[in-house]
Design a protein around this motif. Structure first.
Motif: not given
Length: 251
Positions: A182-192, A197-205
């Motif tokens: 799970a990665a967490r950072w602060t960013g924005v949506a594409q082209n926004a 705001t808080a962003q995250s990406l999780t790759v499950s087991t």
């Protein structure tokens, strides 16, 4: 320029006219006396000029001429000039992630992954993981300066794998340890174009990879790796390995 002075001092004023354009000087003046009657003529027409010139040849009267000439502007004068300068430059696309100063920084070693080795353990618990294996990674410098993808990819969907497990009862043992990322950072949506705001990406087991598309961002990034305790099977002894790749890719 030729001038005639008769019993007086003549002051010549020289004038250059910048704009607007004015006619150049072309003066012809006559004066004299005929049968006792004085006369003057200023810029006479062609016929009159001929008569006066005949009089001069006969010794009657005098003449004054002044002519000035200068070349005109090489092009039409422009009292106001507007010049528009087109400014341009280029910023190269770039993504950055500070991952320490050498390769050791990215070698995540869990050490001994404890299993239940007590001889008093129930057979249904023997050799099972004592608890989860976890890793916390933080980089204070991460981001991309253009629309981008954040990608997390495991080398094996089964997680860390024991490649030299030998033989084992698959009903009671396994030779892999699944884990999530799970990665967490602060960013924005594409082209926004907005505040981050808080962003995250999780790759499950059970997942091999995951992707999130972003606009330009820069912030710290936290990555949590968690291998939950395996409690339904024992682990085969040996070395378990795997890789996880974080990719920041400008689009």
């Amino acid at each position: 320029m030729k001038k005639m002075l008769c019993g007086a001092v003549a002051a010549i004023a020289l004038v250059g006219i910048a704009a607007p354009a004015a006619a150049q000087t072309n003066e012809r003046h006559y004066a004299g006396t005929i049968v006792g009657i004085p006369y003057t003529s200023t810029n006479p027409n062609g016929f009159q000029t001929g008569l006066l010139e005949l009089g001069l040849l006969g010794g009657i009267g005098t003449r004054y001429t002044a002519q000035a000439d200068a070349p005109s502007d090489s092009e039409t004068a422009t009292p106001t000039v507007n010049v528009q300068f087109s400014l341009s430059g280029r910023v190269n696309k770039d993504c950055s992630f500070y991952a320490g100063n050498n390769a050791n920084a990215t070698n995540i070693d869990f050490g001994v992954i404890g299993v239940r080795t007590g001889n008093n353990e129930n057979v249904n618990s023997a050799f099972e993981m004592v608890g989860p294996a976890t890793a916390e990674i933080e980089s204070l410098t991460a981001g991309c300066n253009f629309n981008n993808e954040v990608v997390i990819t495991k080398s094996n969907v089964n997680g860390m794998v024991n490649a030299a497990a030998g033989g084992y009862d698959t009903d009671e043992f396994q030779a892999n340890i699944p884990y999530s990322v799970a990665a967490r950072w602060t960013g924005v949506a594409q082209n926004a174009v907005t505040s981050g705001t808080a962003q995250s990406l999780t790759v499950s087991t059970s997942q091999l990879n995951g992707t999130k598309t972003q606009g330009a961002w820069r912030s710290s990034m936290n990555i949590d790796i968690v291998a939950p305790a395996i409690t339904n099977k024992g682990l085969v002894a040996g070395t378990y390995t795997g890789t996880t790749t974080l990719t920041l890719r400008a689009l």
